[in-house]
Design an enzyme around this catalytic site. Structure first.
Site, short mmCIF file in Angstrom:
data_model
loop_
_atom_site.label_atom_id
_atom_site.label_comp_id
_atom_site.label_asym_id
_atom_site.label_seq_id
_atom_site.Cartn_x
_atom_site.Cartn_y
_atom_site.Cartn_z
N LEU A 144 2.39 9.76 -3.32
CA LEU A 144 3.35 8.74 -2.93
C LEU A 144 2.83 7.39 -3.38
O LEU A 144 1.61 7.17 -3.43
CB LEU A 144 3.54 8.71 -1.41
N ASP A 145 3.73 6.47 -3.71
CA ASP A 145 3.31 5.10 -3.99
C ASP A 145 2.52 4.55 -2.81
O ASP A 145 2.77 4.93 -1.66
CB ASP A 145 4.52 4.20 -4.21
N MET A 146 1.60 3.64 -3.08
CA MET A 146 0.80 3.05 -2.02
C MET A 146 1.69 2.47 -0.91
O MET A 146 1.40 2.62 0.28
CB MET A 146 -0.09 1.94 -2.58
N THR A 204 4.72 3.29 -0.04
CA THR A 204 5.62 4.27 0.59
C THR A 204 4.88 5.01 1.70
O THR A 204 3.73 5.41 1.53
CB THR A 204 6.13 5.27 -0.45
#
Length: 250
Positions: free
Chosen positions: A63-65, A67
């Site tokens: 996951l993106d940081m 998110t």
């Protein structure tokens, strides 16, 4: 575009929501990297925290940081290979929730816009019809909101068909409704509305790497507590892992 300051949340250190002999699932907080960055000061991550207790833990997706939400890890190499293959063949399904700026007019729809890395501004991505990779996101409006200060936002249920980097964030921006708090794609009031990116990975369906039976996991959404376990209302996968020879490779 370098990270200016990395101050990941530390309480709780980890939030495990499911564990057996083969897989481990956590609720990753917004602000924590999924895996370590290149610099020593960016070593702290969901993976490195879990590795303290589970030395053999393996990453199968990210996951993106910014998110928050559900991440599944493999506890051995065999489970890692099995789960990664499912992501490769798009046998996994995901449900995200996002709060976006403004009122989205359509109740549902499909965004089909190809994406490519915005190289001078990396890690940002952008729509590119000539060279971009095919990228599709189905969406549903869960709730339209009007806040005390007059601001209008919409809670969106996002069902990604593909899994490109920053896909949901760029697609929402392209729709004219950036995700609030998005440090890359929101500006002005849309950015300052929230101290975090309000994007949450709530549900994931996959085939258990040992039994090969379909199962799903769910993590409640802090900014939309009404989110429920509904993934099989949106997707209808086979109950048993299909034969890969019968599937087109993603």
């Amino acid at each position: 575009m370098a990270m200016l300051e990395y101050l990941p949340p530390t309480d709780p250190w980890t939030e495990i929501i499911f564990e057996d002999d083969h897989i481990l699932a956590v609720n990753k907080p917004s602000g924590l990297l999924s895996v370590p960055g290149r610099l020593p000061e960016h070593h702290d991550s969901m993976w490195s925290r879990l590795q303290e207790q589970y030395p053999e833990i393996q990453v199968v997706h990210r996951l993106d940081m910014s998110t928050s939400g559900l991440m599944v890890f493999a506890k051995n190499k065999r489970a890692e290979a099995a789960l990664k293959k499912q992501f490769q063949y798009r046998l996994t399904h995901k449900v995200y929730y996002a709060r976006v700026w403004g009122h989205v007019e359509a109740d549902s729809g499909m965004i089909d816009l190809p994406l490519i890395c915005d190289w001078p501004n990396r890690p940002m991505q952008k729509v590119c019809h000539e060279h971009g990779k095919p990228s599709q996101t189905a969406f549903q409006v869960a709730k339209r909101e009007v806040h005390a200060n007059g601001a209008q936002t919409t809670i969106m249920r996002l069902l990604p068909v593909t899994g490109r980097s920053h896909q949901l964030r760029v697609h929402m921006q392209a729709l004219g409704h950036p995700i609030v708090g998005d440090e890359f794609y929101a500006q002005g009031d849309a950015f300052t509305f929230s101290e975090r990116l309000e994007l949450h990975a709530a549900e994931l369906s996959f085939y258990h790497p040992k039994s090969h039976w379909l199962r799903s996991l769910f993590v409640p959404c802090d900014f939309y507590p009404d989110a429920e376990e509904m993934i099989f209302s949106y997707f209808d996968p086979a109950r048993k892992l299909p034969d890969y020879k019968s599937l087109p490779k993603s």
